[in-house]
Write a protein that holds these residues in place. Structure first.
Motif, PDB file in Angstrom:
ATOM      1  N   ILE A  74       3.519  61.533  63.871  1.00  0.00           N
ATOM      2  CA  ILE A  74       2.082  61.273  63.929  1.00  0.00           C
ATOM      3  C   ILE A  74       1.331  62.582  64.172  1.00  0.00           C
ATOM      4  CG2 ILE A  74       0.249  60.136  65.250  1.00  0.00           C
ATOM      5  CD1 ILE A  74       2.332  57.858  65.797  1.00  0.00           C
ATOM      6  N   GLY A  75       1.846  63.419  65.058  1.00  0.00           N
ATOM      7  CA  GLY A  75       1.222  64.713  65.332  1.00  0.00           C
ATOM      8  C   GLY A  75       1.159  65.596  64.100  1.00  0.00           C
ATOM      9  N   ARG A  76       2.252  65.636  63.310  1.00  0.00           N
ATOM     10  CA  ARG A  76       2.242  66.433  62.070  1.00  0.00           C
ATOM     11  C   ARG A  76       1.191  65.892  61.105  1.00  0.00           C
ATOM     12  NH1 ARG A  76       7.751  66.224  63.099  1.00  0.00           N
ATOM     13  NH2 ARG A  76       8.055  64.500  61.663  1.00  0.00           N
ATOM     14  N   TRP A  77       1.099  64.552  60.994  1.00  0.00           N
ATOM     15  CA  TRP A  77       0.102  63.961  60.107  1.00  0.00           C
ATOM     16  C   TRP A  77      -1.303  64.317  60.593  1.00  0.00           C
ATOM     17  CZ3 TRP A  77      -3.953  60.504  60.375  1.00  0.00           C
ATOM     18  CH2 TRP A  77      -4.443  60.055  59.155  1.00  0.00           C
ATOM     19  N   MET A  78      -1.533  64.238  61.896  1.00  0.00           N
ATOM     20  CA  MET A  78      -2.851  64.543  62.456  1.00  0.00           C
ATOM     21  C   MET A  78      -3.229  66.006  62.258  1.00  0.00           C
ATOM     22  SD  MET A  78      -4.430  61.849  63.631  1.00  0.00           S
ATOM     23  CE  MET A  78      -5.637  62.531  64.769  1.00  0.00           C
ATOM     24  N   GLU A  79      -2.254  66.914  62.261  1.00  0.00           N
ATOM     25  CA  GLU A  79      -2.559  68.334  62.031  1.00  0.00           C
ATOM     26  C   GLU A  79      -3.269  68.539  60.699  1.00  0.00           C
ATOM     27  OE1 GLU A  79       1.052  70.586  62.408  1.00  0.00           O
ATOM     28  OE2 GLU A  79       1.081  70.361  64.594  1.00  0.00           O
ATOM     29  N   GLY A  80      -2.848  67.826  59.680  1.00  0.00           N
ATOM     30  CA  GLY A  80      -3.450  67.986  58.354  1.00  0.00           C
ATOM     31  C   GLY A  80      -4.552  67.001  58.038  1.00  0.00           C
ATOM     32  N   ASN A  81      -4.628  65.900  58.788  1.00  0.00           N
ATOM     33  CA  ASN A  81      -5.553  64.825  58.442  1.00  0.00           C
ATOM     34  C   ASN A  81      -6.438  64.360  59.593  1.00  0.00           C
ATOM     35  OD1 ASN A  81      -4.502  64.044  55.601  1.00  0.00           O
ATOM     36  ND2 ASN A  81      -2.668  64.153  56.863  1.00  0.00           N
ATOM     37  N   GLY A  82      -6.334  65.012  60.724  1.00  0.00           N
ATOM     38  CA  GLY A  82      -7.042  64.572  61.918  1.00  0.00           C
ATOM     39  C   GLY A  82      -8.546  64.485  61.775  1.00  0.00           C
ATOM     40  N   GLU A  83      -9.137  65.328  60.907  1.00  0.00           N
ATOM     41  CA  GLU A  83     -10.592  65.271  60.738  1.00  0.00           C
ATOM     42  C   GLU A  83     -11.039  63.934  60.165  1.00  0.00           C
ATOM     43  OE1 GLU A  83     -12.199  67.203  56.737  1.00  0.00           O
ATOM     44  OE2 GLU A  83     -10.908  68.596  57.809  1.00  0.00           O
ATOM     45  N   ALA A  84     -10.140  63.227  59.483  1.00  0.00           N
ATOM     46  CA  ALA A  84     -10.464  61.916  58.929  1.00  0.00           C
ATOM     47  C   ALA A  84     -10.432  60.823  59.997  1.00  0.00           C
ATOM     48  CB  ALA A  84      -9.491  61.563  57.806  1.00  0.00           C
ATOM     49  N   ILE A  85      -9.960  61.179  61.200  1.00  0.00           N
ATOM     50  CA  ILE A  85      -9.861  60.230  62.311  1.00  0.00           C
ATOM     51  C   ILE A  85     -10.790  60.639  63.452  1.00  0.00           C
ATOM     52  CG2 ILE A  85      -8.324  59.249  64.064  1.00  0.00           C
ATOM     53  CD1 ILE A  85      -7.621  58.275  61.247  1.00  0.00           C
ATOM     54  N   HIS A  86     -10.632  61.857  63.980  1.00  0.00           N
ATOM     55  CA  HIS A  86     -11.426  62.318  65.124  1.00  0.00           C
ATOM     56  C   HIS A  86     -12.897  62.423  64.763  1.00  0.00           C
ATOM     57  CE1 HIS A  86      -8.073  63.113  67.742  1.00  0.00           C
ATOM     58  NE2 HIS A  86      -7.495  63.866  66.828  1.00  0.00           N
ATOM     59  N   GLY A 105     -20.517  62.161  58.642  1.00  0.00           N
ATOM     60  CA  GLY A 105     -21.630  62.814  57.970  1.00  0.00           C
ATOM     61  C   GLY A 105     -21.630  62.514  56.483  1.00  0.00           C
ATOM     62  N   ASN A 106     -21.613  63.577  55.666  1.00  0.00           N
ATOM     63  CA  ASN A 106     -21.615  63.418  54.204  1.00  0.00           C
ATOM     64  C   ASN A 106     -20.219  63.407  53.610  1.00  0.00           C
ATOM     65  OD1 ASN A 106     -24.390  63.249  54.101  1.00  0.00           O
ATOM     66  ND2 ASN A 106     -24.645  65.452  53.839  1.00  0.00           N
ATOM     67  N   LEU A 107     -19.220  63.134  54.435  1.00  0.00           N
ATOM     68  CA  LEU A 107     -17.841  63.059  53.958  1.00  0.00           C
ATOM     69  C   LEU A 107     -17.299  61.652  54.151  1.00  0.00           C
ATOM     70  CD1 LEU A 107     -16.410  66.342  55.519  1.00  0.00           C
ATOM     71  CD2 LEU A 107     -17.322  66.017  53.209  1.00  0.00           C
ATOM     72  N   ILE A 108     -16.671  61.156  53.118  1.00  0.00           N
ATOM     73  CA  ILE A 108     -15.956  59.886  53.206  1.00  0.00           C
ATOM     74  C   ILE A 108     -14.488  60.199  52.969  1.00  0.00           C
ATOM     75  CG2 ILE A 108     -15.578  57.648  52.110  1.00  0.00           C
ATOM     76  CD1 ILE A 108     -18.561  57.468  51.734  1.00  0.00           C
ATOM     77  N   TYR A 109     -13.660  59.665  53.834  1.00  0.00           N
ATOM     78  CA  TYR A 109     -12.214  59.880  53.756  1.00  0.00           C
ATOM     79  C   TYR A 109     -11.556  58.603  53.273  1.00  0.00           C
ATOM     80  CZ  TYR A 109     -13.420  63.837  56.723  1.00  0.00           C
ATOM     81  OH  TYR A 109     -13.994  64.982  57.229  1.00  0.00           O
ATOM     82  N   LEU A 110     -10.829  58.706  52.176  1.00  0.00           N
ATOM     83  CA  LEU A 110     -10.078  57.562  51.666  1.00  0.00           C
ATOM     84  C   LEU A 110      -8.620  57.718  52.089  1.00  0.00           C
ATOM     85  CD1 LEU A 110     -11.536  57.258  48.049  1.00  0.00           C
ATOM     86  CD2 LEU A 110     -12.286  56.082  50.140  1.00  0.00           C
ATOM     87  N   HIS A 111      -8.156  56.822  52.943  1.00  0.00           N
ATOM     88  CA  HIS A 111      -6.776  56.804  53.429  1.00  0.00           C
ATOM     89  C   HIS A 111      -5.994  55.939  52.443  1.00  0.00           C
ATOM     90  CE1 HIS A 111      -8.142  58.201  57.490  1.00  0.00           C
ATOM     91  NE2 HIS A 111      -9.260  57.670  57.034  1.00  0.00           N
ATOM     92  N   LEU A 112      -5.109  56.566  51.669  1.00  0.00           N
ATOM     93  CA  LEU A 112      -4.433  55.868  50.569  1.00  0.00           C
ATOM     94  C   LEU A 112      -3.126  55.230  51.029  1.00  0.00           C
ATOM     95  CD1 LEU A 112      -4.993  58.474  47.713  1.00  0.00           C
ATOM     96  CD2 LEU A 112      -6.487  56.621  48.471  1.00  0.00           C
TER      97      LEU A 112
END
Length: 170
Positions: A74-86, A105-112
């Protein structure tokens, strides 16, 4: 742009274990996969909620190796994708069943949760005007948007990630 149904929003919270029990169990054999745990995290974040992950320490105060493996993944995933969560917020559900979405803000994150086998991610009813689509790595992805139908051309293979995430600039 305000959320279409922001007044109807209710935060969502969940508590979950990594295995089947709420405390340390030396005979635990049914552990959730790292992918399942990250999927649950994205699900909860997409609803604006809190994800409480229970970890039962051993009587010596350490974590079982299976828990450590999952936390590291989970930590490795968060390192690269954490901005889509935090700091990401609730986004009303999109007419797309292949995953979940969060917004900052003006970013939408699609979790596939599913990688399109034909290489095209199609989201009908996408209510925002798209300026750019990219992978979390920054690789720009070609897209077309006609009205509220968004179509993104995906690479042939998904990135090596438990749950790939795309960044949509609106």
């Amino acid at each position: 742009e305000p959320f279409p149904d922001a007044d109807a929003f209710q935060p969502w919270e969940t508590c979950m274990t990594m295995g089947r029990t709420w405390a340390y169990n030396p005979s635990e054999e049914q552990w959730k996969t790292p992918e399942e745990l990250v999927r649950n995290l994205a699900e909860v974040a997409s609803r604006g909620g809190n994800y409480l992950l229970n970890i039962g320490p051993t009587p010596q105060g350490t974590f079982p190796p299976q828990a450590v493996e999952r936390l590291e993944a989970i930590g490795r995933w968060m390192e690269g994708n954490g901005e889509a969560i935090h700091g990401a917020a609730y986004l009303p559900p999109l007419a797309w069943q292949g995953g979940r979405a969060t917004r900052k803000g003006n970013l939408i994150y699609l979790h596939l949760f599913e990688w399109a086998s034909d290489g095209k991610l199609v989201v009908d009813g996408f209510p925002y005007s798209v300026k750019q689509a990219a992978q979390m790595s920054g690789e720009i992805l070609p897209f077309t948007q006609v009205g509220d139908r968004l179509e993104i051309q995906l690479p042939a293979a998904p990135p090596e990630s438990l749950i790939p995430v795309l960044v949509i600039h609106i």
